[in-house]
Design a protein around this motif. Structure first.
Motif, PDB file in Angstrom:
ATOM      1  N   ALA A  40      10.805  -3.974  -8.531  1.00 26.25           N
ATOM      2  CA  ALA A  40      12.250  -4.117  -8.320  1.00 26.25           C
ATOM      3  C   ALA A  40      12.624  -3.375  -7.046  1.00 26.25           C
ATOM      4  CB  ALA A  40      13.021  -3.539  -9.505  1.00 26.25           C
ATOM      5  N   VAL A  41      13.744  -3.785  -6.465  1.00 30.59           N
ATOM      6  CA  VAL A  41      14.287  -3.099  -5.298  1.00 30.59           C
ATOM      7  C   VAL A  41      15.716  -2.695  -5.638  1.00 30.59           C
ATOM      8  CG1 VAL A  41      14.907  -3.310  -2.865  1.00 30.59           C
ATOM      9  CG2 VAL A  41      12.837  -4.439  -3.717  1.00 30.59           C
ATOM     10  N   ARG A  42      15.998  -1.393  -5.452  1.00 28.38           N
ATOM     11  CA  ARG A  42      17.345  -0.869  -5.720  1.00 28.38           C
ATOM     12  C   ARG A  42      17.739   0.012  -4.550  1.00 28.38           C
ATOM     13  NH1 ARG A  42      14.962  -0.008 -10.874  1.00 28.38           N
ATOM     14  NH2 ARG A  42      15.608  -1.627 -12.323  1.00 28.38           N
ATOM     15  N   GLY A  43      18.736  -0.419  -3.805  1.00 31.00           N
ATOM     16  CA  GLY A  43      19.182   0.364  -2.655  1.00 31.00           C
ATOM     17  C   GLY A  43      18.069   0.510  -1.641  1.00 31.00           C
ATOM     18  N   ASP A  44      17.768   1.749  -1.282  1.00 34.89           N
ATOM     19  CA  ASP A  44      16.742   2.029  -0.274  1.00 34.89           C
ATOM     20  C   ASP A  44      15.372   2.302  -0.893  1.00 34.89           C
ATOM     21  OD1 ASP A  44      18.602   1.775   1.751  1.00 34.89           O
ATOM     22  OD2 ASP A  44      19.109   3.907   1.769  1.00 34.89           O
ATOM     23  N   TYR A  45      15.229   2.006  -2.201  1.00 34.75           N
ATOM     24  CA  TYR A  45      13.979   2.306  -2.891  1.00 34.75           C
ATOM     25  C   TYR A  45      13.407   1.069  -3.579  1.00 34.75           C
ATOM     26  CZ  TYR A  45      14.736   7.255  -2.151  1.00 34.75           C
ATOM     27  OH  TYR A  45      14.908   8.476  -1.564  1.00 34.75           O
ATOM     28  N   ALA A  46      12.093   1.051  -3.683  1.00 34.83           N
ATOM     29  CA  ALA A  46      11.403   0.007  -4.446  1.00 34.83           C
ATOM     30  C   ALA A  46      10.700   0.683  -5.620  1.00 34.83           C
ATOM     31  CB  ALA A  46      10.388  -0.714  -3.579  1.00 34.83           C
ATOM     32  N   MET A  47      10.745   0.041  -6.792  1.00 34.27           N
ATOM     33  CA  MET A  47       9.963   0.492  -7.931  1.00 34.27           C
ATOM     34  C   MET A  47       8.603  -0.193  -7.808  1.00 34.27           C
ATOM     35  SD  MET A  47      10.738   0.559 -12.034  1.00 34.27           S
ATOM     36  CE  MET A  47      11.467  -1.039 -11.991  1.00 34.27           C
ATOM     37  N   VAL A  48       7.550   0.613  -7.614  1.00 31.02           N
ATOM     38  CA  VAL A  48       6.211   0.099  -7.356  1.00 31.02           C
ATOM     39  C   VAL A  48       5.286   0.485  -8.503  1.00 31.02           C
ATOM     40  CG1 VAL A  48       4.258   0.119  -5.758  1.00 31.02           C
ATOM     41  CG2 VAL A  48       6.586   0.274  -4.865  1.00 31.02           C
ATOM     42  N   ASP A  49       4.576  -0.516  -9.052  1.00 26.76           N
ATOM     43  CA  ASP A  49       3.603  -0.288 -10.130  1.00 26.76           C
ATOM     44  C   ASP A  49       2.220  -0.149  -9.504  1.00 26.76           C
ATOM     45  OD1 ASP A  49       1.968  -0.265 -12.349  1.00 26.76           O
ATOM     46  OD2 ASP A  49       2.907  -2.002 -13.299  1.00 26.76           O
ATOM     47  N   LEU A  50       1.639   1.049  -9.605  1.00 28.37           N
ATOM     48  CA  LEU A  50       0.322   1.313  -9.026  1.00 28.37           C
ATOM     49  C   LEU A  50      -0.810   1.128 -10.040  1.00 28.37           C
ATOM     50  CD1 LEU A  50       1.235   4.457  -6.899  1.00 28.37           C
ATOM     51  CD2 LEU A  50       1.011   2.093  -6.132  1.00 28.37           C
ATOM     52  N   ASN A  51      -0.475   0.723 -11.266  1.00 32.41           N
ATOM     53  CA  ASN A  51      -1.516   0.425 -12.247  1.00 32.41           C
ATOM     54  C   ASN A  51      -2.302  -0.789 -11.774  1.00 32.41           C
ATOM     55  OD1 ASN A  51      -1.192   2.140 -14.776  1.00 32.41           O
ATOM     56  ND2 ASN A  51       0.919   1.441 -14.466  1.00 32.41           N
ATOM     57  N   ARG A  65       0.863  -1.185   0.000  1.00 33.21           N
ATOM     58  CA  ARG A  65       0.000   0.000   0.000  1.00 33.21           C
ATOM     59  C   ARG A  65       0.890   1.222   0.000  1.00 33.21           C
ATOM     60  NH1 ARG A  65      -4.933   0.166   3.725  1.00 33.21           N
ATOM     61  NH2 ARG A  65      -3.517   1.500   4.877  1.00 33.21           N
ATOM     62  N   VAL A  66       0.585   2.166  -0.896  1.00 33.65           N
ATOM     63  CA  VAL A  66       1.379   3.384  -1.032  1.00 33.65           C
ATOM     64  C   VAL A  66       0.469   4.578  -0.786  1.00 33.65           C
ATOM     65  CG1 VAL A  66       2.743   4.785  -2.631  1.00 33.65           C
ATOM     66  CG2 VAL A  66       2.934   2.291  -2.684  1.00 33.65           C
ATOM     67  N   GLN A  67       0.904   5.481   0.080  1.00 31.85           N
ATOM     68  CA  GLN A  67       0.156   6.714   0.341  1.00 31.85           C
ATOM     69  C   GLN A  67       0.275   7.628  -0.866  1.00 31.85           C
ATOM     70  OE1 GLN A  67      -1.381   7.764   3.530  1.00 31.85           O
ATOM     71  NE2 GLN A  67      -2.272   9.297   2.188  1.00 31.85           N
ATOM     72  N   SER A  68      -0.859   8.127  -1.357  1.00 35.63           N
ATOM     73  CA  SER A  68      -0.845   9.084  -2.462  1.00 35.63           C
ATOM     74  C   SER A  68      -1.784  10.230  -2.113  1.00 35.63           C
ATOM     75  CB  SER A  68      -1.287   8.407  -3.762  1.00 35.63           C
ATOM     76  OG  SER A  68      -2.676   8.138  -3.715  1.00 35.63           O
ATOM     77  N   ALA A  69      -1.900  11.192  -2.983  1.00 36.54           N
ATOM     78  CA  ALA A  69      -2.786  12.331  -2.747  1.00 36.54           C
ATOM     79  C   ALA A  69      -4.239  11.882  -2.604  1.00 36.54           C
ATOM     80  CB  ALA A  69      -2.652  13.332  -3.892  1.00 36.54           C
ATOM     81  N   ASP A  70      -4.577  10.742  -3.214  1.00 40.34           N
ATOM     82  CA  ASP A  70      -5.957  10.234  -3.167  1.00 40.34           C
ATOM     83  C   ASP A  70      -6.169   9.234  -2.044  1.00 40.34           C
ATOM     84  OD1 ASP A  70      -6.438  11.703  -5.496  1.00 40.34           O
ATOM     85  OD2 ASP A  70      -5.754  10.041  -6.749  1.00 40.34           O
ATOM     86  N   GLY A  71      -5.218   9.123  -1.118  1.00 44.82           N
ATOM     87  CA  GLY A  71      -5.329   8.107  -0.062  1.00 44.82           C
ATOM     88  C   GLY A  71      -4.364   6.984  -0.373  1.00 44.82           C
ATOM     89  N   PHE A  72      -4.693   5.780   0.087  1.00 47.06           N
ATOM     90  CA  PHE A  72      -3.815   4.641  -0.163  1.00 47.06           C
ATOM     91  C   PHE A  72      -4.148   3.986  -1.492  1.00 47.06           C
ATOM     92  CE2 PHE A  72      -3.138   4.869   4.427  1.00 47.06           C
ATOM     93  CZ  PHE A  72      -1.760   4.702   4.486  1.00 47.06           C
ATOM     94  N   GLN A  73      -3.108   3.565  -2.216  1.00 47.68           N
ATOM     95  CA  GLN A  73      -3.268   2.803  -3.454  1.00 47.68           C
ATOM     96  C   GLN A  73      -2.525   1.493  -3.291  1.00 47.68           C
ATOM     97  OE1 GLN A  73      -1.985   6.263  -6.162  1.00 47.68           O
ATOM     98  NE2 GLN A  73      -3.229   4.979  -7.483  1.00 47.68           N
TER      99      GLN A  73
END
Length: 161
Positions: free
Chosen positions: A111-122, A97-105
């Protein structure tokens, strides 16, 4: 009684992709209950079911615009791992779950690179032509409570998960 806005509808459905592979079905389990006109199901299917009655079967192929929309590359985002999990451990393929302007998506970690994850919200079915086969099981007037809440309540009472 025909399917129209503000009717509570019960359907059995089978959803297939363009190649004919079954992606989802209600067969073998409880049918789906939804409130017509409330956006509970994809727009193209709601339109195809309008005017139908119990006992009718509908087959419809929906373009992405009538279903879950086109894929949007802007919906693939780099998200700090600390925002996805308390321990910072996230693996590709995980749902999150990712917080966005519209709430949680809801999203899927690609993929995971370093301290970040590439997340597909489609939506997982975005960009796909979808084939629905639907059998209308029942149509009834929605209750005042269902209309207020914007969804059909299961027999035996109202429960929010």
């Amino acid at each position: 009684m025909q399917i129209a806005d503000q009717k509570a509808v019960t359907i059995h459905y089978t959803l297939k992709d363009e190649g004919g592979e079954t992606l989802d079905t209600s067969r073998g389990r409880e049918p789906l209950n939804y409130l017509q006109g409330a956006g509970n199901i994809v727009p193209g299917l709601e339109k195809a079911l309008s005017g139908k009655s119990a006992g009718e079967t509908v087959r419809v192929t929906l373009a992405p615009e009538e279903a879950y929309g086109q894929r949007d590359e802007k919906e693939i985002r780099n998200v700090p791992l600390r925002k996805l999990s308390a321990d910072g451990k996230v693996a590709p393929g995980a749902r999150c779950r990712v917080q966005s302007a519209d709430g949680f998506q809801l999203g899927i970690v690609k993929a995971v690179r370093g301290d970040y994850a590439m997340v597909d919200l489609n939506h997982p079915l975005a960009g796909m032509r979808l084939d629905f086969e639907v059998e209308v099981m029942a149509v009834r007037d929605a209750t005042a409570e269902e209309l207020t809440h914007g969804h059909v309540h299961a027999p035996g009472g109202h429960h929010h998960g």
